[in-house]
Design a protein around this motif. Sequence first.
Motif, PDB file in Angstrom:
ATOM      1  N   THR A 130      27.430-107.274-113.445  1.00 21.17           N
ATOM      2  CA  THR A 130      26.674-108.483-113.258  1.00 21.17           C
ATOM      3  C   THR A 130      27.629-109.256-112.074  1.00 21.17           C
ATOM      4  O   THR A 130      29.112-109.249-112.478  1.00 21.17           O
ATOM      5  N   VAL A 150      22.244-109.960-111.504  1.00 19.72           N
ATOM      6  CA  VAL A 150      22.189-108.827-112.676  1.00 19.72           C
ATOM      7  C   VAL A 150      21.430-107.892-112.199  1.00 19.72           C
ATOM      8  O   VAL A 150      20.306-107.786-111.854  1.00 19.72           O
ATOM      9  N   PHE A 169      19.705-104.288-112.523  1.00 17.55           N
ATOM     10  CA  PHE A 169      18.910-102.975-113.262  1.00 17.55           C
ATOM     11  C   PHE A 169      19.095-101.774-112.833  1.00 17.55           C
ATOM     12  O   PHE A 169      18.644-101.357-111.833  1.00 17.55           O
ATOM     13  N   ARG A 171      18.104 -97.721-113.578  1.00 12.57           N
ATOM     14  CA  ARG A 171      17.293 -96.604-114.132  1.00 12.57           C
ATOM     15  C   ARG A 171      17.611 -95.291-113.512  1.00 12.57           C
ATOM     16  O   ARG A 171      17.930 -95.116-112.542  1.00 12.57           O
ATOM     17  N   GLU A 180      22.007-112.571-118.741  1.00  9.90           N
ATOM     18  CA  GLU A 180      21.940-111.146-118.733  1.00  9.90           C
ATOM     19  C   GLU A 180      20.908-110.837-119.722  1.00  9.90           C
ATOM     20  O   GLU A 180      20.077-109.727-119.915  1.00  9.90           O
ATOM     21  N   GLU A 181      20.861-111.629-120.821  1.00  9.90           N
ATOM     22  CA  GLU A 181      19.942-111.570-121.913  1.00  9.90           C
ATOM     23  C   GLU A 181      18.402-111.737-121.629  1.00  9.90           C
ATOM     24  O   GLU A 181      17.524-110.691-121.759  1.00  9.90           O
ATOM     25  N   GLU A 220      17.563-108.758-119.483  1.00  6.50           N
ATOM     26  CA  GLU A 220      17.061-107.512-119.921  1.00  6.50           C
ATOM     27  C   GLU A 220      15.755-107.697-120.850  1.00  6.50           C
ATOM     28  O   GLU A 220      14.768-106.597-120.697  1.00  6.50           O
ATOM     29  N   ARG A 221      15.423-109.025-120.979  1.00 10.03           N
ATOM     30  CA  ARG A 221      13.956-109.032-121.673  1.00 10.03           C
ATOM     31  C   ARG A 221      12.914-109.016-120.656  1.00 10.03           C
ATOM     32  O   ARG A 221      11.863-108.543-120.826  1.00 10.03           O
ATOM     33  N   ARG A 256      13.239-106.753-118.110  1.00  8.74           N
ATOM     34  CA  ARG A 256      13.453-105.514-117.336  1.00  8.74           C
ATOM     35  C   ARG A 256      11.814-104.647-117.090  1.00  8.74           C
ATOM     36  O   ARG A 256      11.738-104.297-116.024  1.00  8.74           O
TER      37      ARG A 256
END
Length: 815
Positions: A333, A365, A367, A369, A396-397, A400-401, A403
């Motif tokens: 991040t 932030v 992501f 893959r 960040e939380e 992630e939710r 994503r």
Amino acid sequence: MNTTGTHEANLVILSILIAVFASFTALSLAGRVRVGQGWARRVWLAAASIALGGGIWSMHFVAMLAFRVPGMAMGYDLGLTLLSLAIAIGFTGAGFAALGRTGLSSRRIASAGLLMGLGVVAMHYVGMAAMRMPGTMHYDRLWVGISVLIAIGAATAALWFAARDQALGMRLGAAGLMGLAIAGMHYAGMHAAVITMDSATHAHMVTSGIGQTFLAVLIATITLLILAIALGAAWLERVFHKIARREARIALRLKIADVLRDYDTTAALDEIAALMGEHFGVSRTGFGQLLAEEDVFDYDICWTDGTAPPLLGRMPAADFGARIVAALNRGETVVVGDLFAADPRVDARSLETARTVDTRAILVVPFLREGRLRTIVYLNSRTTRDWHPDDVAFMEEIAERTRLVSERAAIAEQLRELNATLEARVEARTSELRAAQEALVQSQKMEAMGQLVAGLSHDFNNVLGAILASFDLIARRSGDAARVERLAGEGRQAAQRAANLIAQLLAFSRTQRLATQALDPALVIERLRPMLMRTLGPLITLDCHLADPAGEGWAVLADPTQLEMAVLNLAVNGRDAMPAGGALTIALHPYLAQGAADLADGRYVMVEVADTGAGMDEETLRRAMEPFFTTKPVGKGTGLGLAQIYGSMRQIGGAVRIDSAPGQGTTVRLFLPRTASAAQDDDTPAAPAGPGTSLARVLLVDDDPDLRRALAAALADHGHVVDVAADGPAALVLLERAQQAGEALPEVAAIDFAMPGMTGAELTAKLARHHPALRVVFMSGFADLAAIEAVAGPDAQVLRKPFATEQLISAVARA
């Protein structure tokens, strides 16, 4: 007469305590200014200004009351005293206001610190001017300069600490340093004062009518009480703010959960971006997809508060700056409070982009893959911002939710592409898997073959020696017909032994699909017994119990090659577990499955292979059938044997079970589904053709001249008319010439399946088009049944080389 005064120690200490407490209170209140919004922010700004400005003034006044000049009465001008208080509060408020507007800019903090420091100096010297005494006062310029520097330094430090949300310990330390600096500034200024006494009377001098000490204590008490009340209010507001923030975050989580459940991809991301922007109070937030092939970010989701332009469209990833992009690629991040401050991560490209999109602070932030950067979610602020670690963690939380939603469109597009070519992809994948499995089977076979080659080559050389010796004796005893016939029989037996060895190797090593058939496992294992004995060596006893006590026979559905491979592999494993020797037992038992977890209800034949070796511990036993798991040294095993056995047993509807314990050996049980009857062993040679067999014209095609001459002679001796060809093109030419000349055409073709130039399959295809009445007998040393069946069908006659001439004559007669 010039004179200097003294200070009352108790009041000096009291003034320093006021300065420290005022600094601590002001830092706490300034923290509320930083997080406050609207009218609440203005209230806390005023409170912080009054706390620090009033505290500094109170410290100053108490310190002035601590000042004593022997024989001189003192008083204070009320107007100038109140003016000094107004100056302290006003300049302090201006400094805090400048801080609140500009954030953590070093240049602005320095400017605000200069403004506040000069205000403190003005407050001090206006307060000094408010003193009324029978004398005049002038100042030492050096100490005045020192006091000014201390005031500016203390003010700048106050603003720098106020710009950060410090922990309690940090605030206490900062308040102590600031309080001492403020007090130091005052006493440096007092030290600069030089008093000249005179006898003049000051008409406007105001005396208190109470002692200086009492007045100082009274002012200090009032000041400390006010500061304590303000500090308590700040503490309560901090608690309420944490509660409100926690509730706001809980509410945001619930809203995002609803969005993720109820919205489609684009609408969900739009709504989430708006929720994040409002919660964090930033000017812009959104999502960007990295198009790796083009190395650009595609910004398709963006929310703004109306003060910043939306960020939409494509931008090169390099616009972020090399170091920031590198951090994102590592999954880190990126948090930058001021892009225009000195930061090693921010280069010229980053600054240019920041100016273009009107951004001062960022929180990004990434992501990832499959180990690669795919998506970013970002917060942008048009002003500098000291990102709190708690804010970063919460962001960040949230990221992630979201994503899965942010990647939903990309995944959907990939699914559309996959669906568009699904059939081709499935076919390609099926080909790769097929069932790969063939390569797996072949690898396992070849591993075991490597261990057999030494023993088989020894036996094969013995066989060849017997053949050569027999023919040498025949040449020497050509006149003795009885002796020649006996020697020829011995040579033939030796050649048959060689053929059996080759057949075993081919059956074991050839690549072929899994083909179940009815068979007798006792016959398969019995045929494998010589190879097993050579594999185990002289130190290990082989004990086989293959008879059926019920007398029904062992009829099962299985692939003979797979069964051979499984038994041989288990024998090799048992041998490796018994380096000092032991016993290997192979037994067949009937088994009735009822309610078993790994077997369907019904009748089975259990092939039990047990050794007296070292055995396996619980961990090894648990992983024994995992692919590529092996306890053997490097180069001694691939870890595929038991996995392959397990796979082949499951394919035919059977199962594998293993029992083992350290020091107690290992028992492996293979469960084969029973069937009504088993086919007879197909390796027995065909009966020779009897008299009266019909004669035919035969086309013999084989690229080996010695074999071609021998087979042609055998057919001719039996009465057949034989035409020979060395390869496919020669055979076609021969047929074409015979057809043009009006000669009789062959009725049967005996064709070698593997020939250079034109294979037997290709030749057969051409014959089927131009000579459909011609019947074909295949001869092959490779025994690739799948390939032959694909050309001529499952009913094709195939002679596996080497074969007796009687078998060829019988096949021609059947054709």
